[in-house]
Design a protein around this motif. Structure first.
Motif, PDB file in Angstrom:
ATOM      1  N   CYS A   1      12.749 -37.349  -5.149  1.00  0.00           N
ATOM      2  CA  CYS A   1      11.425 -37.101  -5.487  1.00  0.00           C
ATOM      3  C   CYS A   1      11.173 -36.172  -6.822  1.00  0.00           C
ATOM      4  CB  CYS A   1      10.460 -36.569  -4.272  1.00  0.00           C
ATOM      5  SG  CYS A   1      11.039 -34.978  -3.477  1.00  0.00           S
ATOM      6  N   ALA A   2      11.614 -34.996  -6.573  1.00  0.00           N
ATOM      7  CA  ALA A   2      11.723 -33.852  -7.846  1.00  0.00           C
ATOM      8  C   ALA A   2      12.220 -34.485  -8.958  1.00  0.00           C
ATOM      9  CB  ALA A   2      12.610 -32.549  -7.298  1.00  0.00           C
TER      10      ALA A   2
ATOM     11  N   THR B   1       5.799 -34.539 -14.208  1.00  0.00           N
ATOM     12  CA  THR B   1       4.974 -33.449 -14.535  1.00  0.00           C
ATOM     13  C   THR B   1       5.433 -32.118 -14.136  1.00  0.00           C
ATOM     14  OG1 THR B   1       3.737 -33.228 -12.545  1.00  0.00           O
ATOM     15  CG2 THR B   1       2.770 -34.680 -14.384  1.00  0.00           C
ATOM     16  N   GLY B   2       6.728 -32.038 -13.113  1.00  0.00           N
ATOM     17  CA  GLY B   2       7.215 -30.901 -12.454  1.00  0.00           C
ATOM     18  C   GLY B   2       6.322 -30.477 -11.352  1.00  0.00           C
ATOM     19  N   ALA B   3       5.644 -31.386 -10.745  1.00  0.00           N
ATOM     20  CA  ALA B   3       4.833 -30.798  -9.628  1.00  0.00           C
ATOM     21  C   ALA B   3       5.777 -30.655  -8.508  1.00  0.00           C
ATOM     22  CB  ALA B   3       3.985 -31.834  -9.330  1.00  0.00           C
ATOM     23  N   LEU B   4       7.044 -31.270  -8.411  1.00  0.00           N
ATOM     24  CA  LEU B   4       8.014 -31.112  -7.587  1.00  0.00           C
ATOM     25  C   LEU B   4       9.336 -30.307  -7.796  1.00  0.00           C
ATOM     26  CD1 LEU B   4       7.493 -34.566  -5.517  1.00  0.00           C
ATOM     27  CD2 LEU B   4       7.465 -32.384  -4.400  1.00  0.00           C
TER      28      LEU B   4
ATOM     29  N   SER C   1       0.748 -28.391  -6.150  1.00  0.00           N
ATOM     30  CA  SER C   1      -0.493 -29.366  -6.196  1.00  0.00           C
ATOM     31  C   SER C   1      -1.122 -29.426  -7.538  1.00  0.00           C
ATOM     32  CB  SER C   1      -1.394 -29.035  -5.104  1.00  0.00           C
ATOM     33  OG  SER C   1      -0.722 -29.337  -3.801  1.00  0.00           O
ATOM     34  N   GLU C   2      -1.440 -28.330  -8.051  1.00  0.00           N
ATOM     35  CA  GLU C   2      -2.264 -28.409  -9.220  1.00  0.00           C
ATOM     36  C   GLU C   2      -1.640 -29.099 -10.533  1.00  0.00           C
ATOM     37  OE1 GLU C   2      -0.968 -25.642  -7.692  1.00  0.00           O
ATOM     38  OE2 GLU C   2      -1.031 -24.083  -9.021  1.00  0.00           O
TER      39      GLU C   2
ATOM     40  N   THR D   1      -3.544 -29.634 -14.138  1.00  0.00           N
ATOM     41  CA  THR D   1      -3.477 -28.350 -14.884  1.00  0.00           C
ATOM     42  C   THR D   1      -2.235 -28.771 -15.746  1.00  0.00           C
ATOM     43  OG1 THR D   1      -3.900 -26.750 -12.965  1.00  0.00           O
ATOM     44  CG2 THR D   1      -2.164 -26.062 -14.706  1.00  0.00           C
ATOM     45  N   ASP D   2      -2.237 -28.283 -17.067  1.00  0.00           N
ATOM     46  CA  ASP D   2      -1.311 -28.568 -18.045  1.00  0.00           C
ATOM     47  C   ASP D   2       0.073 -27.788 -17.704  1.00  0.00           C
ATOM     48  OD1 ASP D   2       0.209 -28.987 -20.395  1.00  0.00           O
ATOM     49  OD2 ASP D   2      -1.013 -27.482 -21.782  1.00  0.00           O
TER      50      ASP D   2
END
Length: 225
Positions: free
Chosen positions: A142-143, A148-151, A167-168, A200-201
């Motif tokens: 998943c990561a 986006t680097g969310a994980l 989450s952002e 979020t950026d």
């Protein structure tokens, strides 16, 4: 069949131009009725809200046949209009075909950088189903696929690397859900959001949350080694 995008843009003309202004930030301002509507499924980036999308989508399926990620589906599977299913694909990070071919404005066209920040859903991590948690097996699919680097993978109390969700930064693209090897239920799934907003950026987030560098250890003689 593939659509002549330039011709399609000409046909929708001024309507598309006005829509770009609204969709550029992917921060739709729905009416109270739209906000209260059941969000149902995950809808394409630029849909705004379930109520708005349902009101404008005619089911022509131009977005479906032009979807590079093979993630858009026609009505069915409990959804009454076009929606996203992540069992056979994901919303490609570098694709904006759906917004460019939609003839009704149901999918607001956005510049690609804006589309990459449009949150169409939110990932939910389910630890008991994760092979890293349940079996102590290293995975990280998943990561690895999150654009986006969310994980990110971080060690737990046992020293086993498990997913950590920010989450952002999540845009709900489904790259994580599609890549998850767990069956029949995946350990990470994308849930619908009532209103599509701007995430979020990532560059700004990691710049402000960067950990300070640790000083290098000193040798016996006082010189850094």
């Amino acid at each position: 069949a593939p659509v002549d995008v330039d011709r399609r843009r000409l046909l929708i003309g001024g309507a598309a131009t006005a829509a770009v202004t609204v969709g550029a930030v992917c921060g739709f301002k729905p009416t109270a009725k739209q906000a209260a509507a059941d969000q149902g499924a995950v809808y394409p980036p630029g849909a705004g809200s379930a109520a708005r999308f349902r009101a404008k989508c005619t089911g022509c399926q131009l977005c479906v046949v032009n979807c590079r990620g093979n993630v858009l589906r026609p009505a069915g599977d409990g959804a009454d209009t076009v929606h996203l299913k992540f069992d056979r694909g994901m919303c490609e990070f570098n694709c904006d075909n759906c917004g460019r071919v939609c003839p009704t404005g149901a999918i607001v066209p956005m510049a690609l950088p804006d589309k990459r920040r449009c949150r169409i859903g939110l990932a939910e991590y389910i630890p008991p189903l994760c092979v890293a948690v349940a079996d102590g097996t290293d995975c990280g699919a998943c990561a690895e696929h999150c654009p986006t680097g969310a994980l990110r993978m971080e060690p737990d109390s046992r020293g086993i690397r498990i997913p950590k969700l920010t989450s952002e930064l999540c845009i709900g693209c489904g790259s994580c859900e599609y890549a998850c090897p767990v069956r029949p239920e995946r350990a990470i799934v994308v849930r619908p959001v009532p209103i599509q907003v701007r995430s979020t950026d990532p560059e700004e987030y990691f710049r402000t949350h960067a950990k300070p560098a640790e000083p290098a250890p000193a040798g016996d003689d006082g010189w850094l080694i």
